[in-house]
Design an enzyme around this catalytic site. Structure first.
Site, short mmCIF file in Angstrom:
data_model
loop_
_atom_site.label_atom_id
_atom_site.label_comp_id
_atom_site.label_asym_id
_atom_site.label_seq_id
_atom_site.Cartn_x
_atom_site.Cartn_y
_atom_site.Cartn_z
N LYS A 138 35.06 36.76 43.35
CA LYS A 138 36.36 36.27 43.83
C LYS A 138 36.13 34.85 44.31
O LYS A 138 35.05 34.49 44.75
CB LYS A 138 36.87 37.14 44.98
CG LYS A 138 38.31 36.90 45.37
CD LYS A 138 39.31 37.47 44.36
CE LYS A 138 39.92 38.73 44.81
NZ LYS A 138 40.77 39.45 43.94
N1 GLU Z 1 43.13 39.29 41.09
C1 GLU Z 1 43.29 40.55 40.46
C2 GLU Z 1 42.66 41.66 41.29
O1 GLU Z 1 42.47 41.54 42.48
C3 GLU Z 1 42.82 40.55 39.01
C4 GLU Z 1 41.42 40.17 38.77
C5 GLU Z 1 41.08 40.01 37.29
O2 GLU Z 1 41.92 40.26 36.45
O3 GLU Z 1 39.97 39.58 37.02
O4 GLU Z 1 42.39 42.71 40.80
#
Ligand code: GLU
Length: 433
Positions: free
Chosen positions: A120
């Site tokens: 992240k």
């Molecule tokens: N931000 C989204 C989550 O928290 C998607 C992450 C992604 O698709 O890589 O799951």
């Protein structure tokens, strides 16, 4: 200027230690590791990220001045495949928050059995304080700063709070221009015109709806007899509410940052644009109809069958968990329930279906997008829906099975499914050198 620049002394989220995403993620890891008797070395490794990249992102503002922002990319674990996870543009982004959220991505990908690890990242910035041009320059420069550590086989970003398909298109373009070839698989959540998947934007909301349907069915509560309150009318909340309504549920309350609206006979959610489509739509709907206006706090304690917190983290806390009157909580946001609130809800017999399962449709369709990019072949929307349905039901069943076998909460069961897959992969690959 509302944005916090690089050297702000006040960069960390204003949450207590027990609500910090990293603390929460570590405590959840410890509980599941205890359940599974995971080897201490593997457990210790999973409590820490593989790497956290912190970068400085200078941006020229439209008036010619320069502001400097802090960006992060936390890479937690890649034993099952490339790091995967979103990028958030938010004033409260911090190092620990990125690490905690990266850990959740590792579990989320494993619970869905996707060949990805967890990451992240984000930038400490209030995106509302930037013009479109400034956001584009910020994104392109941030991409350049993290270019060495991302890639279609290493770490694949995606949208999260404050970012959208356009942000991902800029990232893909900036990366591709530097690499000298078009590489759509470096990022997911792009617009379909540049290699994005059909159905990606609504996927987290769709998975929340599928998981709510399966869980209601499990508890013998057909959707036709169920009332639902949804906190947050962004892409997750709005899509979940619309689908649940389409499948027969009565959505009695929704909210955005300005407050909630409530009608015990059911709202016409299909008629309310999502926050992304029209930011003030919930307020406008309230002005044009005779629904009751409530605060977000009041929505969380409404007497409904299902509560879907789909806005931000840490909204169900020790202060309000005793007052929750829903029979079931399905987490649409990442980390909406604090550890203390989780314990109170468990004690009160209110099941909480966790984020790492409920909103995992986003990363699952990200995986479909990555496959389409690699194969240079787009799937139909029907195929995306069918495959998402099947992946979600399979994952939900794996979690239900552990829940029944071990007599634990839905969250602990999801962690057990995820962690056993991750630990097995660590065990098989061993430690190098
Ligand atoms: N931000 C989204 C989550 O928290 C998607 C992450 C992604 O698709 O890589 O799951």
């Amino acid at each position: 200027m509302a944005t916090k620049p690089r050297f702000s002394t006040d960069e960390q989220p204003t949450v207590t230690a027990s609500d910090n995403a990293l603390e929460t993620a570590r405590r959840q890891l410890a509980r599941a590791a205890d359940c599974l008797e995971i080897e201490p070395g593997i457990r210790e490794r999973l409590a820490y990220p593989d790497a956290v990249h912190e970068v400085t992102v200078p941006v020229e503002r439209d008036d010619g001045s320069v502001d400097v922002f802090t960006g992060y990319r936390a890479q937690h674990d890649s034993i099952r495949g490339p790091y995967k996870g979103g990028l958030r543009y938010h004033p409260e982004v911090g190092r620990d928050e990125c690490v905690g959220l990266a850990m959740w991505m590792t579990w989320k990908c494993a619970v869905m059995d996707l060949p990805f690890g967890g990451a992240k990242g984000g930038i400490v910035v209030d995106p509302k304080s930037l013009s479109d041009d400034e956001t584009e320059r910020l994104t392109r420069r941030f991409t350049q700063e993290i270019r060495d550590v991302i890639g279609p086989n290493t770490d694949i970003p995606a949208p999260d709070m404050g970012t959208d398909p356009e942000t991902m298109a800029w990232l893909m373009d900036a990366y591709s221009m530097q690499e000298g070839e078009t590489i759509p698989g470096v990022v997911t959540g792009k617009p379909p015109a540049v290699g994005g998947s059909r159905g990606r934007e609504e996927a987290p909301g769709r998975s929340v709806a599928i998981v709510t349907r399966e869980t209601c069915d499990y508890y013998d509560r057909p959707l036709e007899d169920v009332t639902v309150a949804v906190q947050g009318f962004g892409s997750v909340g709005a899509n979940a509410a619309r689908l649940l309504e389409e499948w027969g549920a009565t959505v009695v309350a929704v909210s955005d940052v300005n407050g909630a609206i409530y009608d015990p006979d059911g709202l016409d959610v299909a008629a309310i644009p999502s926050h992304d489509e029209e930011p003030e739509a919930v307020t406008r709907y309230a002005a044009e109809t005779d629904v009751t206006r409530l605060s977000n706090d009041e929505l969380l304690v409404l007497d409904v069958d299902v509560l879907v917190p789909a806005a931000v983290g840490n909204v169900l806390t020790a202060d309000n968990a005793d007052d929750v009157r829903a029979d079931l909580v399905v987490e649409g946001a990442n980390g909406p329930t604090t550890v203390d609130a989780d314990a109170i809800l468990a004690e009160r017999g209110i099941p909480v279906v966790p984020d790492i399962l409920a909103n995992a449709g986003g990363v699952t369709v990200s995986y479909f997008e990555w496959l389409q990019d690699i194969n240079r072949r787009a799937w139909s929307l029907e195929r995306v829906h069918d495959e998402l349905e099947s992946e979600m039901v399979t994952a939900w069943n794996a979690v239900r099975e552990q829940r029944e076998r071990r007599d634990v909460t839905w969250r602990d069961a999801a962690y057990v499914v995820a962690l056993s897959r991750i630990a097995e992969a660590h065990d098989s690959r061993g430690l190098w050198p």
